[in-house]
Write an enzyme that holds these catalytic residues in place. Structure first.
Site, PDB file in Angstrom:
ATOM      1  N   ASP A 174       0.831  -1.206   0.000  1.00 10.33           N
ATOM      2  CA  ASP A 174       0.000   0.000   0.000  1.00 10.33           C
ATOM      3  C   ASP A 174       0.866   1.257   0.000  1.00 10.33           C
ATOM      4  O   ASP A 174       2.063   1.220   0.332  1.00 10.33           O
ATOM      5  CB  ASP A 174      -0.889  -0.047   1.261  1.00 10.33           C
ATOM      6  CG  ASP A 174      -2.170   0.758   1.118  1.00 10.33           C
ATOM      7  OD1 ASP A 174      -2.279   1.547   0.168  1.00 10.33           O
ATOM      8  OD2 ASP A 174      -3.056   0.600   1.990  1.00 10.33           O
ATOM      9  N   ASP A 229     -10.800   2.219  -3.271  1.00  9.61           N
ATOM     10  CA  ASP A 229     -11.363   1.974  -1.939  1.00  9.61           C
ATOM     11  C   ASP A 229     -12.885   1.996  -1.980  1.00  9.61           C
ATOM     12  O   ASP A 229     -13.539   1.635  -0.998  1.00  9.61           O
ATOM     13  CB  ASP A 229     -10.861   3.027  -0.944  1.00  9.61           C
ATOM     14  CG  ASP A 229      -9.512   2.631  -0.367  1.00  9.61           C
ATOM     15  OD1 ASP A 229      -9.124   1.463  -0.516  1.00  9.61           O
ATOM     16  OD2 ASP A 229      -8.854   3.494   0.227  1.00  9.61           O
TER      17      ASP A 229
HETATM   18  C1  DGJ Z   1      -5.848   1.939   1.736  1.00 12.84           C
HETATM   19  C2  DGJ Z   1      -6.257   0.686   1.028  1.00 12.84           C
HETATM   20  O1  DGJ Z   1      -6.782   0.990  -0.215  1.00 12.84           O
HETATM   21  C3  DGJ Z   1      -7.255  -0.059   1.906  1.00 12.84           C
HETATM   22  O2  DGJ Z   1      -7.729  -1.182   1.230  1.00 12.84           O
HETATM   23  C4  DGJ Z   1      -6.604  -0.418   3.199  1.00 12.84           C
HETATM   24  O3  DGJ Z   1      -5.569  -1.330   2.973  1.00 12.84           O
HETATM   25  C5  DGJ Z   1      -6.094   0.830   3.889  1.00 12.84           C
HETATM   26  N1  DGJ Z   1      -5.274   1.620   3.014  1.00 12.84           N
HETATM   27  C6  DGJ Z   1      -5.307   0.464   5.113  1.00 12.84           C
HETATM   28  O4  DGJ Z   1      -4.700   1.527   5.694  1.00 12.84           O
END
Ligand code: DGJ
Length: 734
Positions: free
Chosen positions: A477, A547
């Protein structure tokens, strides 16, 4: 195929259906762009460079040298000596001067495709492709530029890149570098780009191209949610099925600019490259700079053809590793299920339930390390928090494995929290401008990855966690964009190299990771889909798309993403309702059908969702196994776009042998008193007959129709009762 006609001084680059031609003109060896379009038989048409028209070439009319520079269709334009359009390359010499001009020196034609040092790029064997290396130089500066063009024999793609070498006696600064340029006549083009925001990534934008400069770009240190390293110029009448399109996509994950400049003479200069803002790379004598790769696609058959060309290229010549051509394990991720509130017991209870339903992998998301109980702290402290992961990581992984499931884990390796042991020990490890307070975002800073010792330290931290248990998947991430670009590891006149050095370091880390753990499934992610680009795809066969997991929002996001990227790369999960991003309630069935057009997985607490939803999971899992080969490898066609019609969405995948197809239809809002909707299918074999099965609608009986009828007359999809209803329609050769 690449040929050089020595008498005409023309390079001809052919893909199956396209031709690209470059000409050398005048005694000064200017390099001009002649043609890019439908495949031509002969290496001719140098008249298209208009050197027989005033102002003519300088050897004929040196009085108007400046006018020549300002209208000649340069293959790789420079600036500062008379071409007032935006150039591809900018330099500043030790004496502070900026002008340059390139002329042809030599060339090589090679079978295959050389690698680009330190950078991701498409690849191909000597049987797959051919490369032209065009060497040009500016003797005044002491600069050599090597332009690389690769043509693929099985796809209508030409890839490009440029390498600059200081061949002079003094250093100079490279202040701008593009990887590709097409200088061609304008044809009343529309400009197509992908625009977005967090949770609204890659929405397709189409608008008329006007005079002057139009660009899409990112200066955020990553390819970004906001703009995308893609630009297409399309005939204003181009549709899914017809019309000319010139498209460029950048195999790069940092700052970029894709630009089209329509000039006074109705020519258009289309470029793709690293964004010049805050870019300044010092080249000492003998040093080189390798620019990333740009992918060019031309078609006269509309957007479906463009999309399929990108998909084929990326599936075959970009994505690597164990999962390149393989079904991915169906995962369940605990992010939306628990956020930071989890421990071993909670994860195991999710895994136990999930394994009974056929889910194949548990992914432990953010919050398992250091004292990370919220997103305010602990990034950089990559040590398992045994208060939460009681029993230790190996115990948890082993328990999950005993259930017959794989185990995956989340990292955010590029970041550091001010509230972390790492920051307390090394406050100078974050990017920072001395004396200026750093700008926090999600209460975190960005690590200065231009320093190799920091890269090595973080890599070791990540790798030692992976070595400690049977971890088979990593979600990598990146939850903020770059600011305060300053490094104490570089002198003042190299601070302009930081953005690019950062991207190179990310590539280096992912390269090491995928070499040390060749069986690992890597999924890139950046606050959702902010780093969904071909550069990242070279390391990870899938990328978290957004997201926003709401099935209806996803229609637009996945349509834009699939415009370039294969469905097999699009991270898509079924989540719980009301949706955590938009609060919408959609049928569980629809969520499953929309996620099926991606990697497919779950992001919910399977122990808490309604029983009726849970009971649907085994059937969804079975559907994934039944259709995933087709979805991953089939040709993708767009039938209708909810983004445009605001009523319904529809797409189709067809197997290479045309024996099988799958249509997804999503009716967004129901309306009173409407008949069934007629949709025209695509890509079928007109000579074949197909059994048409409405997979999730028992009220429609299976029928057999010819491909010809289904494509020309269409298929009727009964109006589903209710909003947000999806239909999956399977076609198999009868
Ligand atoms: C952003 C990601 O897109 C989410 O799926 C998740 O992993 C969060 N970060 C965690 O901080």
């Amino acid at each position: 195929m690449i040929t050089y006609n020595e008498r005409e001084r023309i390079f001809k680059l052919d893909t199956p259906d396209t031709t690209y031609m470059i000409g050398i003109v005048d005694e000064e060896n200017f390099i001009g762009h002649i043609y890019y379009g439908k495949r031509l038989k002969e290496a001719e048409a140098s008249y298209l460079m208009r050197t027989q028209e005033p102002p003519f070439v300088p050897s004929t009319n040196n009085r108007e040298r400046c006018s020549f520079y300002d209208c000649f269709p340069f293959e790789y334009p420079t600036s500062g000596v008379g071409d007032y359009r935006e150039g591809c390359i900018g330099i500043r010499t030790a004496a502070g001067h900026v002008g340059s001009m390139l002329s042809y020196v030599s060339h090589e034609i090679l079978e295959g495709k050389p690698e680009l040092e330190g950078l991701p790029a498409t690849f191909g064997s000597e049987q797959d492709c051919m490369t032209l290396k065009l060497i040009c130089e500016d003797r005044h500066v002491g600069m050599q530029v090597e332009l690389l063009y690769t043509v693929f024999h099985d796809t209508d793609v030409i890839t490009r890149s440029a390498k600059v070498t200081n061949t002079g006696r003094e250093y100079f600064y490279l202040t701008k570098i593009c990887s590709a340029c097409i200088d061609m006549d304008n044809r009343d083009f529309d400009m197509i780009s992908l625009h977005g925001s967090w949770a609204r990534e890659r929405h397709i934008q189409r608008k008329a191209l006007g005079y002057g400069i139009q660009s899409v770009s990112s200066c955020r240190g990553e390819s970004s949610h906001q703009d995308h390293p893609f630009l297409a110029l399309a005939d204003k009448h181009a549709t899914q099925e017809n019309g000319e399109i010139y498209a460029m996509n950048f195999v790069y994950s940092g700052n970029f600019r894709a630009q089209a400049e329509v000039t006074q003479f109705d020519s258009v200069r289309m470029t793709m490259g690293i964004h010049p803002e805050n870019f300044c790379w010092k080249l000492e004598c003998g040093e080189s700079f390798q620019a990333p790769e740009a992918v060019m696609v031309y078609t006269d058959k509309g957007f479906d053809a463009m999309t399929q060309t990108f998909h084929r290229l990326y599936r075959k010549h970009l994505i690597r590793g164990e999962y390149k051509d393989k079904k991915r394990p169906i995962l369940i991720n605990n992010w939306e299920a628990t956020y930071f509130d989890f421990n071993t017991d909670k994860l195991l209870s999710i895994a136990r339930e999930a394994s009974k339903l056929g889910i194949e992998m548990l992914v432990m998301d953010d919050g398992w390390f250091g004292n990370r109980s919220s997103d305010n702290c602990a990034l950089g402290d990559w040590k398992v928090n045994e208060n939460k992961i009681n029993g230790g990581l190996k115990y948890l992984v082993d328990e999950v494995n005993k259930l017959g499931m794989k185990f995956g884990i989340w990292f955010e390796p590029e970041m550091i929290s001010p509230d972390s042991d790492l920051y307390r020990a090394h406050p100078d490890w974050a990017f920072a401008i001395p004396g200026r307070p750093g700008t926090e975002s999600r209460q975190q800073f960005v690590l200065d990855l231009s320093r190799q010792e920091i890269v090595d330290y973080i890599y070791e931290q990540v790798a030692s966690v992976l070595r400690s248990a049977n971890i088979e998947y990593v979600k990598w991430d990146m939850n903020r964009q770059l600011t305060d670009i300053g490094s104490c590891g570089l002198p003042a006149d190299r601070q302009g190299e930081l953005y690019h050095r950062y991207v190179l370091a990310v590539y280096q880390m992912q390269d090491r990771l995928t070499r040390e753990f060749p069986h690992l499934l890597l999924e890139n992610c950046s606050g959702g889909g902010a780093r969904f680009d071909p550069g990242m795809l070279y390391y990870s066969p899938q990328i978290w798309c957004s997201d926003d997991t709401d099935a209806i929002e996803r229609l637009e996001i996945q349509e834009g993403t699939a415009l370039i990227y294969p469905l097999s790369t699009i991270g898509a999960h079924v989540s719980d309702c009301p949706n955590h991003t938009v609060g919408r309630v959609t049928p569980f069935e629809t969520r499953g059908i929309v996620a099926l057009a991606g990697t497919f997985g779950y992001e919910l607490d399977v122990t808490k969702i309604p029983v009726e939803d849970r009971e649907m999971i085994p059937a969804q899992v079975a559907m994934y196994h039944k259709y995933n080969d087709l979805i991953r490898e089939g040709d993708y066609y767009r039938i209708a776009s909810y983004a445009q019609n605001r009523k319904y969405d529809c797409w189709q995948v067809v197997s290479g042998d045309k024996k099988q197809a799958l249509v997804t239809f999503v009716q967004v809002m129901n309306r009173a008193n409407f008949k069934s909707r007629r949709i025209l299918l695509k890509g079928l074999d007109g000579e074949k007959r197909y059994r048409v099965e409405f997979v999730n609608d028992d009220s429609v009986e299976d029928q057999i129709y010819s491909g010809d009828t289904l494509m020309k007359a269409g298929l009727l999809v009964p109006n589903p009762w209710g909003d947000f209803k999806a239909r999956l329609i399977s076609l198999t050769e009868a």
